[in-house]
Write a protein that holds these residues in place. Sequence first.
Motif, PDB file in Angstrom:
ATOM      1  N   VAL A  21       0.844  -1.197   0.000  1.00 43.64           N
ATOM      2  CA  VAL A  21       0.000   0.000   0.000  1.00 43.64           C
ATOM      3  C   VAL A  21       0.878   1.245   0.000  1.00 43.64           C
ATOM      4  N   LEU A  22       1.958   1.217   0.767  1.00 47.14           N
ATOM      5  CA  LEU A  22       2.889   2.335   0.787  1.00 47.14           C
ATOM      6  C   LEU A  22       3.459   2.569  -0.609  1.00 47.14           C
ATOM      7  N   GLY A  23       3.750   1.505  -1.319  1.00 48.49           N
ATOM      8  CA  GLY A  23       4.248   1.600  -2.699  1.00 48.49           C
ATOM      9  C   GLY A  23       3.240   2.268  -3.623  1.00 48.49           C
ATOM     10  N   TRP A  24       1.956   2.005  -3.409  1.00 41.67           N
ATOM     11  CA  TRP A  24       0.920   2.652  -4.218  1.00 41.67           C
ATOM     12  C   TRP A  24       0.953   4.161  -4.006  1.00 41.67           C
ATOM     13  N   PHE A  25       1.048   4.574  -2.743  1.00 41.93           N
ATOM     14  CA  PHE A  25       1.088   6.006  -2.457  1.00 41.93           C
ATOM     15  C   PHE A  25       2.363   6.643  -2.979  1.00 41.93           C
ATOM     16  N   GLN A  26       3.482   5.938  -2.868  1.00 46.45           N
ATOM     17  CA  GLN A  26       4.734   6.470  -3.408  1.00 46.45           C
ATOM     18  C   GLN A  26       4.625   6.648  -4.913  1.00 46.45           C
ATOM     19  N   SER A  27       4.054   5.672  -5.589  1.00 46.88           N
ATOM     20  CA  SER A  27       3.867   5.763  -7.026  1.00 46.88           C
ATOM     21  C   SER A  27       2.960   6.930  -7.384  1.00 46.88           C
ATOM     22  N   TYR A  28       1.893   7.081  -6.624  1.00 44.74           N
ATOM     23  CA  TYR A  28       0.923   8.149  -6.870  1.00 44.74           C
ATOM     24  C   TYR A  28       1.542   9.529  -6.693  1.00 44.74           C
TER      25      TYR A  28
END
Length: 109
Positions: free
Chosen positions: A43-50
């Motif tokens: 989930v943290l990776g999703w936010f970082q990508s975003y």
Amino acid sequence: MISIDQGKPVLFVLLDLSVTFDKVDHLHFFSSLKYILSLSDKVLGWFQSYLEQRSQRVSINDIISLSGVPQGSILGPLVFTMYTHVLGINAQRYGTNYQLYADNTQLYR
């Protein structure tokens, strides 16, 4: 307030978070998401990508901005809510009361 009625000192701070999206430090925000809100690495990776994989950047004197949240985005309100939630958790950690209303925050002791 009861303390004021009793003649005790009160510390009161008003924060206007209307430009918060322009000032969010990504590294600090990701650290908060991971350690305070206990988000998983996925989930943290999703936010970082975003937040990080954007073509829009601000550069002044060869310094590239890594702060801010895309304005008018679908996830913008969620990111803002998580950001202010972490602010509340940190306030409580130090014995400070807080109230949130839209983009205004009151901190008081």
